[in-house]
Design an enzyme around this catalytic site. Structure first.
Site, PDB file in Angstrom:
ATOM      1  CD  GLU A  32      -3.014  -1.048   2.266  1.00  0.00           C
ATOM      2  OE1 GLU A  32      -2.816  -0.303   3.234  1.00  0.00           O
ATOM      3  OE2 GLU A  32      -4.013  -1.776   2.179  1.00  0.00           O
ATOM      4  CD  GLU A  39      -3.823  -5.558   3.770  1.00  0.00           C
ATOM      5  OE1 GLU A  39      -4.599  -4.678   4.201  1.00  0.00           O
ATOM      6  OE2 GLU A  39      -2.587  -5.458   3.811  1.00  0.00           O
TER       7      GLU A  39
HETATM    8  O1  IFM Z   1      -4.212  -2.987   9.102  1.00  0.00           O
HETATM    9  C1  IFM Z   1      -4.110  -2.448   7.831  1.00  0.00           C
HETATM   10  C2  IFM Z   1      -2.969  -3.061   7.059  1.00  0.00           C
HETATM   11  O2  IFM Z   1      -1.756  -2.960   7.721  1.00  0.00           O
HETATM   12  C3  IFM Z   1      -2.810  -2.366   5.729  1.00  0.00           C
HETATM   13  N1  IFM Z   1      -4.062  -2.369   5.010  1.00  0.00           N
HETATM   14  C4  IFM Z   1      -5.248  -1.947   5.715  1.00  0.00           C
HETATM   15  C5  IFM Z   1      -5.377  -2.677   7.049  1.00  0.00           C
HETATM   16  C6  IFM Z   1      -6.648  -2.227   7.792  1.00  0.00           C
HETATM   17  O3  IFM Z   1      -6.614  -0.854   7.980  1.00  0.00           O
END
Ligand code: IFM
Length: 410
Positions: free
Chosen positions: A178, A324
């Site tokens: 990210e 994710e």
């Molecule tokens: O916890 C985070 C993760 O580290 C990166 N992506 C989003 C998740 C939730 O906010």
């Protein structure tokens, strides 16, 4: 109706070192110590959840400390993942453990991650390794951190060492996590580490993460030409408040800069592209945001969004992974439907020809949610931070059945 996923689909969950391991000492830890009181005071902004999560007003909530003690309990946690049928697991390697001093690598810590990887393989779980999930060794901060001139060089030197040491056990590498969130919240809004408000630095950090990815891609492939290497980015569905042309234009611009530009810049040096999807954002003037259910963090739940985004990203003609997708849902009342409905959207994209290879729920465990601390509960597994007891949430079994059937019943 039964929606079947492709044979060999990867099913699992994701974690990140700083959020679960405990006892890390890196640039983020340093920032936590300096900012925990301020974060506890400013939690008033989330006061609608105050009754349910009083810990948000406690400075200790914002110190990662022992986190989930996953550094020591990883075998037990992987036993649970195995019991739930996961065939893949995404985790990150903590750079500050591997290279605590500039250019000096800690072989004992490399050995630790070798054990982590072997523990997964022993349980029939494919490891997906993230090399950078936001935290850096302290020495790097003195050199300007991610926005520093030589960041791509330092990163690729660390990656070279890790891939030479652990590469024989790893097929899938995720270089950076990210970059868009890190650059914008860290350098533009200043809401999280390093807490800067400087758009030029934000652009520099983002550009450095692109260069770092490219350099890491080359150095992993130099070591193993069969390795599969990509990066993962946060994607958001930008939802116009209404069809006013200004709102539509604003959405297109936001979509390009948030969702597309990073993938375009890296796609010629990526074997796959990773997508982290959570929510939508209402954009524009003259109207109210459309009403949706919300997570404990107040994020809109919008499963259709992932379908549109995957279709768009697929135009770059790379295999895709969802690295994710998850919800902060302490009482576990929404999680099962959240997973099912998002998977239905993922399946729709697959049935229309999008090459999606795997889905990783965020997260295996409740964990340290950065500038929010411990109160948001994302885990398939509940963690009692005082006793480190693990309790499997009901929704984990729903996800487990999906995995066993390689599909969802709707
Ligand atoms: O916890 C985070 C993760 O580290 C990166 N992506 C989003 C998740 C939730 O906010």
């Amino acid at each position: 109706m039964f929606l079947e996923f492709p044979k060999g689909f990867f099913w699992g969950a994701a974690t990140a070192a700083h959020q679960v391991e405990g006892d890390n000492y890196n640039d983020w830890t340093d920032w936590e110590e300096k900012n925990s009181i301020r974060l506890a005071r400013s939690a008033i902004a989330l006061a609608r959840q105050a009754d349910r999560f009083p810990e948000m007003f406690d400075a200790d909530n914002y110190i990662s400390g022992k986190a989930c003690n996953h550094y020591n309990l990883f075998e037990k946690d992987f036993d649970i993942a195995k019991k739930l049928g996961h065939n893949a697991h995404r985790f990150s390697i903590e750079w500050s453990r591997i290279e605590p001093e500039e250019g000096k690598f800690n072989e004992a810590e490399i050995e630790h991650y070798r054990k982590v990887i072997r523990a997964l393989r022993k349980r029939g779980i494919e490891p997906f390794v993230t090399l950078w999930h936001w935290t850096n060794p302290l020495w790097l901060a003195e050199k300007g951190g991610v926005a520093g001139e030589k960041f791509p060089f330092y990163f690729s030197r660390y990656v070279k060492k890790v891939s030479q040491s652990l590469g024989e056990d790893i097929k899938f590498w995720i270089t950076v996590n990210e970059p868009n969130i890190y650059a914008s919240l860290g350098y533009i809004t200043g809401r999280q580490f390093p807490g800067k408000r400087n758009i030029l630095l934000g652009i520099k950090a983002f550009g450095n993460l692109i260069s770092a990815h490219r350099a890491a891609y080359a150095s992993i492939h130099e070591n193993d030409k069969f390795a599969t290497v990509g990066a993962t980015n946060n994607i958001i569905y930008f939802d116009p408040k209404n069809n006013n042309p200004i709102n539509l234009l604003m959405c297109r611009i936001a979509d390009y800069f948030w969702n597309i530009i990073f993938y375009k810049k890296i796609s010629d040096s990526s074997d796959f592209l990773g997508c982290n999807y959570y929510s939508k954002k209402s954009v524009g003037f003259f109207g109210d945001a459309k009403k949706t259910d919300k997570s404990d963090l107040g994020w809109d739940i919008f499963p259709e969004g992932i379908y549109y985004l995957l279709k768009d990203i697929a135009k770059l003609k790379k295999p895709l992974f969802i690295f994710e997708n998850g919800i902060a849902d302490a009482d576990d009342s929404e999680r099962s439907d959240f997973i099912k409905n998002h998977l239905a959207s993922v399946h729709k994209a697959i049935s229309e020809g999008v090459d999606i290879r795997g889905y990783f729920y965020w997260s295996l465990l409740d964990n340290f949610e950065w500038n929010k601390g411990f109160w948001p509960r994302f885990g398939l597994i509940e963690v009692d931070y005082k006793t480190q007891k693990r309790t499997i949430r009901k929704s984990s079994y729903v996800y487990s059945d999906i995995i066993k059937n390689n599909g969802i019943e709707l």
